[in-house]
Design an enzyme around this catalytic site. Structure first.
Site, PDB file in Angstrom:
ATOM      1  N   MET A  30       0.842  -1.202   0.000  1.00  0.00           N
ATOM      2  CA  MET A  30       0.000   0.000   0.000  1.00  0.00           C
ATOM      3  C   MET A  30       0.878   1.255   0.000  1.00  0.00           C
ATOM      4  O   MET A  30       0.405   2.361   0.287  1.00  0.00           O
ATOM      5  CB  MET A  30      -0.933   0.005   1.210  1.00  0.00           C
ATOM      6  CG  MET A  30      -1.923  -1.165   1.168  1.00  0.00           C
ATOM      7  SD  MET A  30      -3.453  -0.846   2.028  1.00  0.00           S
ATOM      8  CE  MET A  30      -2.852  -0.580   3.696  1.00  0.00           C
ATOM      9  N   HIS A  34       8.928   1.326   3.413  1.00  0.00           N
ATOM     10  CA  HIS A  34      10.010   1.353   4.403  1.00  0.00           C
ATOM     11  C   HIS A  34      10.896   0.141   4.156  1.00  0.00           C
ATOM     12  O   HIS A  34      10.682  -0.610   3.191  1.00  0.00           O
ATOM     13  CB  HIS A  34       9.436   1.375   5.824  1.00  0.00           C
ATOM     14  CG  HIS A  34       8.388   0.322   6.070  1.00  0.00           C
ATOM     15  ND1 HIS A  34       8.671  -1.029   6.080  1.00  0.00           N
ATOM     16  CD2 HIS A  34       7.046   0.423   6.268  1.00  0.00           C
ATOM     17  CE1 HIS A  34       7.559  -1.712   6.311  1.00  0.00           C
ATOM     18  NE2 HIS A  34       6.547  -0.856   6.418  1.00  0.00           N
ATOM     19  N   GLY A  36      11.048  -2.669   5.524  1.00  0.00           N
ATOM     20  CA  GLY A  36      10.339  -3.952   5.524  1.00  0.00           C
ATOM     21  C   GLY A  36       9.858  -4.273   4.116  1.00  0.00           C
ATOM     22  O   GLY A  36      10.083  -5.376   3.596  1.00  0.00           O
ATOM     23  N   HIS A  37       9.226  -3.281   3.463  1.00  0.00           N
ATOM     24  CA  HIS A  37       8.813  -3.474   2.068  1.00  0.00           C
ATOM     25  C   HIS A  37      10.041  -3.750   1.187  1.00  0.00           C
ATOM     26  O   HIS A  37      10.016  -4.627   0.329  1.00  0.00           O
ATOM     27  CB  HIS A  37       8.132  -2.208   1.524  1.00  0.00           C
ATOM     28  CG  HIS A  37       6.861  -1.817   2.218  1.00  0.00           C
ATOM     29  ND1 HIS A  37       6.747  -0.653   2.927  1.00  0.00           N
ATOM     30  CD2 HIS A  37       5.646  -2.421   2.288  1.00  0.00           C
ATOM     31  CE1 HIS A  37       5.508  -0.538   3.403  1.00  0.00           C
ATOM     32  NE2 HIS A  37       4.817  -1.609   3.038  1.00  0.00           N
ATOM     33  N   GLN A  61     -10.376  -2.669   1.919  1.00  0.00           N
ATOM     34  CA  GLN A  61      -9.908  -3.346   3.137  1.00  0.00           C
ATOM     35  C   GLN A  61      -9.935  -2.441   4.363  1.00  0.00           C
ATOM     36  O   GLN A  61      -9.534  -2.843   5.449  1.00  0.00           O
ATOM     37  CB  GLN A  61      -8.529  -3.973   2.922  1.00  0.00           C
ATOM     38  CG  GLN A  61      -7.380  -2.996   2.798  1.00  0.00           C
ATOM     39  CD  GLN A  61      -6.102  -3.705   2.363  1.00  0.00           C
ATOM     40  OE1 GLN A  61      -5.986  -4.175   1.239  1.00  0.00           O
ATOM     41  NE2 GLN A  61      -5.140  -3.798   3.265  1.00  0.00           N
ATOM     42  N   GLY A 147       4.784 -10.188   3.831  1.00  0.00           N
ATOM     43  CA  GLY A 147       5.534 -10.089   5.079  1.00  0.00           C
ATOM     44  C   GLY A 147       4.869 -10.866   6.212  1.00  0.00           C
ATOM     45  O   GLY A 147       3.638 -10.857   6.332  1.00  0.00           O
ATOM     46  N   LYS A 149       4.913  -9.887   9.072  1.00  0.00           N
ATOM     47  CA  LYS A 149       4.322  -8.829   9.907  1.00  0.00           C
ATOM     48  C   LYS A 149       2.791  -8.936   9.929  1.00  0.00           C
ATOM     49  O   LYS A 149       2.162  -8.734  10.961  1.00  0.00           O
ATOM     50  CB  LYS A 149       4.763  -7.471   9.353  1.00  0.00           C
ATOM     51  CG  LYS A 149       3.990  -6.273   9.806  1.00  0.00           C
ATOM     52  CD  LYS A 149       4.399  -5.878  11.184  1.00  0.00           C
ATOM     53  CE  LYS A 149       3.789  -4.600  11.709  1.00  0.00           C
ATOM     54  NZ  LYS A 149       2.574  -4.141  11.140  1.00  0.00           N
TER      55      LYS A 149
END
Ligand code: AMP
Length: 284
Positions: A30, A34, A36-37, A61, A147, A149
């Site tokens: 989305m 950062h 993580g992406h 969503q 992820g 996450k």
């Protein structure tokens, strides 16, 4: 790096790549990227010929009371991060490209969507499954990267692919954290410095529960209440759930057994921001 906004155009590109036997990877996001992406994009880069990253803040969503309108967006920043991580194609459709006028079809995955976030965000996973299916049809990937996450989301996507017979490999990438232990999230921009200090309790609660499991505590409710106690150190915290469950099907037995793989899951509101985090633990 190419920037594409049209589904038809993306499909034509990937059709050509498939004819020349290229392996295609999709990293759905989305945006407001950062590290993580970026770690998903880097892993996709290492394992495939063509890496497509989608950036789409998916309205279906979000519930009406959630943060769709104020969700952080920055295409300039995202272009830089995606390109540096090795992305070939950035797919950035507008809402009307994904949901044309009159669109009234959705995909509902049963079972794994009925607990945890499914209880607190009852329409969320239907929106996720629908958009992911549309992104798969647009990018036609061999592999798609998600992820850990968003652990429950990974179970939903794996099930979606399995029950609808998609020939797509789902790759799960570990959670990237700040040095403090805070899980990286686009929503962390909502946190004040004080909120950030409080948010560290999520990871603390998970690590504490992990230690209990590794030291032989097998009673599920003991684990859950230990996580809650740590979270309650946060002033004005609202805990949606702090729960240990079987990592493959979210089963919640009273006693965990040796060899079980447990997922510790937390969702809690810190200030006005709802955060989620999780940890996988293998019982010795
Ligand atoms: P989002 O943009 O938040 O929808 O996330 C897009 C993808 O990046 C999802 O598969 C997330 O699980 C993944 N992701 C988000 N945060 C992290 C993180 N800290 N570490 C690894 N992956 C992440």
């Amino acid at each position: 790096m190419q920037i594409i906004t049209s589904i038809r155009e993306l499909q034509q590109i990937v059709d050509d790549k498939r004819i020349s036997k290229k392996r295609i990877a999709l990293v759905p996001t989305m945006g407001f990227l950062h590290d993580g992406h970026a770690s998903l994009i880097r892993e996709a880069r290492a394992e495939n010929d063509i890496v497509i990253t989608s950036i789409f803040v998916n309205p279906t969503q979000f519930a009406p009371n959630e943060d769709f309108a104020k969700y952080p967006r920055s295409i300039e920043h995202d272009t830089k991060v995606a390109e540096e991580a090795g992305c070939d194609i950035l797919f950035t459709p507008i809402v009307e490209e994904i949901y044309p006028d009159g669109f009234n079809t959705s995909v509902k995955v049963g079972g794994v969507t009925e607990k945890f976030d499914g209880v607190f965000r009852p329409t969320h996973f239907e929106g996720v499954a629908t958009v992911v299916l549309k992104l798969f049809n647009a990018a036609k990937p061999h592999r798609a990267y998600f992820g850990q996450k968003d652990f429950q989301q990974t179970l939903v996507i794996k099930k979606l692919v399995r029950v609808l017979n998609w020939d797509i490999e789902i790759v799960i990438v570990p959670t990237k954290r700040e040095a403090s232990g805070l899980a990286m999230s686009s929503r962390n921009v909502y946190l004040s410095e004080e909120n950030k200090t409080h948010a560290l309790k999520l990871f603390k609660a998970l690590k504490n529960a992990e230690e209990m499991l590794l030291k032989g505590e097998t009673r599920r409710l003991k684990i859950n209440s230990a996580m809650e106690s740590v979270l309650k150190e946060i002033p004005d915290v609202k805990i949606d759930y702090a729960a240990a469950a079987s990592s493959d099907d979210f089963d919640e037995p009273e006693i965990f057994k040796s060899g079980d793989e447990i997922i510790l899951l937390i969702a809690a509101r810190v200030g006005t921001t709802r955060l989620i985090d999780n940890l996988l633990v293998k019982i010795p």
